[in-house]
Design an enzyme around this catalytic site. Structure first.
Site, short mmCIF file in Angstrom:
data_model
loop_
_atom_site.label_atom_id
_atom_site.label_comp_id
_atom_site.label_asym_id
_atom_site.label_seq_id
_atom_site.Cartn_x
_atom_site.Cartn_y
_atom_site.Cartn_z
CE LYS A 69 7.83 -3.57 -10.13
NZ LYS A 69 8.07 -3.62 -8.68
N GLY A 88 0.78 -1.24 0.00
CA GLY A 88 0.00 0.00 0.00
C GLY A 88 0.81 1.29 0.00
C1 LIG Z 1 6.42 -4.43 -5.76
S1 LIG Z 1 4.90 -4.95 -5.15
C2 LIG Z 1 3.95 -3.46 -5.16
C3 LIG Z 1 4.30 -2.49 -4.07
C4 LIG Z 1 3.31 -1.34 -3.99
N1 LIG Z 1 3.39 -0.47 -5.17
C5 LIG Z 1 3.54 -0.49 -2.78
O1 LIG Z 1 3.89 0.68 -2.93
O2 LIG Z 1 3.34 -0.98 -1.67
C6 LIG Z 1 4.20 -5.84 -6.49
C7 LIG Z 1 2.78 -6.31 -6.25
O3 LIG Z 1 2.28 -6.91 -7.45
C8 LIG Z 1 1.31 -7.84 -7.04
N2 LIG Z 1 0.94 -8.78 -8.11
C9 LIG Z 1 1.74 -9.68 -8.73
N3 LIG Z 1 1.04 -10.42 -9.60
C10 LIG Z 1 -0.25 -9.97 -9.54
C11 LIG Z 1 -1.45 -10.33 -10.20
N4 LIG Z 1 -1.48 -11.33 -11.09
N5 LIG Z 1 -2.58 -9.66 -9.89
C12 LIG Z 1 -2.57 -8.67 -8.99
N6 LIG Z 1 -1.45 -8.28 -8.32
C13 LIG Z 1 -0.31 -8.91 -8.59
C14 LIG Z 1 1.99 -8.53 -5.86
O4 LIG Z 1 1.06 -9.21 -5.06
C15 LIG Z 1 2.67 -7.37 -5.16
O5 LIG Z 1 1.92 -6.88 -4.09
#
Ligand SMILES: C[S@@+](CC[C@H](N)C(=O)[O-])C[C@H]1O[C@@H](n2cnc3c(N)ncnc32)[C@H](O)[C@@H]1O
Length: 206
Positions: free
Chosen positions: A161, A60
């Protein structure tokens, strides 16, 4: 030689830890907050009252920054496959973004409203094997673009990203054909050794 390498590695890890500690001290849920803050400071992404969709939002950090910087007049819609604790003014939908049902839920929640900005920090769980990880990562940003094309206002922006590697150049080309300009950003809080970069596509052609 070995010693200096070790020192460099130690220094890098230490700097990474500094971001994590800073996030804890500032009350942010992830170091990723500083990446988005840096991009906004440089490129002026946010305006009060905007409608923004935050993909891959858990835990978050980005949504916290959106909530802080956009005020309560706009609409912030966040989604992740993982759960996310509530954040003021942020509506959250939990589910796998690769599933049509989740895309439909997101679109429903927009109630016909168009978005000013779509941001995606989605990244798959990395196996460490590039041949597996890279296509999965590219698939997620392709789906983010797909959603952006369905919801963005003409003139709207997409920040995603992307990992440099197979498919990156084609994706860049695709963005260039759909948006007026595409900028590449590598914020200081992004690990230098990571192949991640942020592509900021501005001015959706509609
Ligand atoms: C680097 S983290 C994001 C961090 C976030 N922007 C923050 O500021 O806290 C990447 C996120 O992509 C999500 N993610 C990966 N594959 C996904 C999918 N198929 N559907 C939804 N979310 C996904 C992961 O669960 C993870 O929470």
């Amino acid at each position: 030689m070995a010693r200096s390498k070790t020192s460099a590695a130690w220094l890098k890890e230490h700097v990474d830890d500094v971001w994590v500690q800073k996030a804890q001290k500032d009350g942010y849920r992830s170091r990723a907050t500083y990446k988005l803050a840096e991009i906004d400071d440089k490129d002026r992404l946010f305006r009060p009252g905007m409608t923004v969709i935050d993909l891959g939002s858990a835990p978050g950090g980005w949504s916290q920054l959106l909530s802080e910087r956009l005020g309560s007049e706009g609409k912030i819609l966040a989604s992740d496959i993982l759960p996310m604790d509530a954040i003021p003014d942020v509506e959250f939908i939990q589910g796998d973004f690769t599933e049509d049902a989740i895309l439909e839920l997101l679109l429903e929640s927009m109630q016909g409203k168009q978005a000013d900005l779509v941001i995606s920090d989605m990244a798959p769980n990395l196996s460490g094997m590039n041949a597996i990880d890279q296509p999965k990562a590219m698939y997620l940003v392709e789906l983010a673009l797909d959603l952006a094309e369905q919801v963005l206002k003409p003139g709207g922006d997409l920040l995603a990203k992307v990992f440099q590697g197979e498919g990156y150049e084609d994706y860049l080309k695709l963005l260039r054909s759909r948006f007026t300009k595409v900028l590449t950003r590598k914020p200081v809080a992004s690990r230098a050794r990571s192949r991640e970069v942020y592509l900021l596509a501005r001015g959706y052609k509609g």
